[in-house]
Write an enzyme that holds these catalytic residues in place. Sequence first.
Site, PDB file in Angstrom:
ATOM      1  CG  ASP A 187      -1.952   1.139   1.153  1.00 52.42           C
ATOM      2  OD1 ASP A 187      -1.703   2.131   0.442  1.00 52.42           O
ATOM      3  OD2 ASP A 187      -2.993   1.022   1.812  1.00 52.42           O
ATOM      4  CG  HIS A 192      -0.670   5.279   4.886  1.00 53.84           C
ATOM      5  ND1 HIS A 192      -1.628   5.487   5.852  1.00 53.84           N
ATOM      6  CD2 HIS A 192      -1.336   4.757   3.819  1.00 53.84           C
ATOM      7  CE1 HIS A 192      -2.810   5.097   5.399  1.00 53.84           C
ATOM      8  NE2 HIS A 192      -2.659   4.658   4.169  1.00 53.84           N
TER       9      HIS A 192
END
Length: 284
Positions: A187, A192
């Site tokens: 991902d 993030h």
Amino acid sequence: MPIDAAKALAAEPRSTTITWGHKDVQLYHLGLGAGRPATDPDELRYTLESKLHVLPSFATVAGAGMGVVGGLSAPGIDVDLAAVLHGGQSITVHRPVPVHGEATSTSKVAAVHDKGKAAVLVLRTEAADADGPLWTSDAQIYVRGEGGFGGERGPSTRAELPDRDPDHVVERPVREEQALLYRLSGDWNPLHADPDFAKLAGFERPILHGLCTYGMTLKAVVDTLLDGDVTRVRSYATRFTGIVFPGETLRIRMWPAPGRVQVTVTAVERDDAPVLADTVVALN
């Protein structure tokens, strides 16, 4: 309308071959915080190839988690990714996930629910190898601004908690670099990792992947209640209710019962802000 529910549901499933090995499994476990202490025999089950077992939530990243990506590009689905939120996740394992594997992963839009101001897509991924089915994974994707098309609202996922204090409460720290490590499992969303991107998305700093919290929680249940036996997990479902910042601490409350464990997860440093709710681990 960007979502054509009938077209999406009628579309042919998409299949691809996925492979994984012990390095993928070890990297995933390390991304969940496994290996502390590094020489603990209970942690070596997650980190040492000669003792390795596979946490069932690995199914969310096997083959770099391409099932969800495939679902969002299905016919009838044309949405702004900025309006997409991961609302919930469930996995059913049909037998233990092997340390090394090659499987056919088939993804489809299994349901489209109309929540009024939003649509919820249920993106289903089924994996099978030469010996038969391995797992079924459902991602509930919340798409803001795409409801109101006259569809069914869909089932409620609320799980009533027992009217008593939890039987077990454990705390799991999230390392400062944990999101950077977890994203190596597939991902790559800059939300993030990139502070500037996170601020554009409305966050003060990068946030932890929801599926990292999901995996950390299952590991805590397996280690606390199942003596590390991953084969006891039959299915695992949750609803994402809040964010986690790297460096925070998860407080995981558990209510075991015959055949299942109910769980809630909160962020300790933010006055127990909800993170996961309606969380149930069904047991063999």
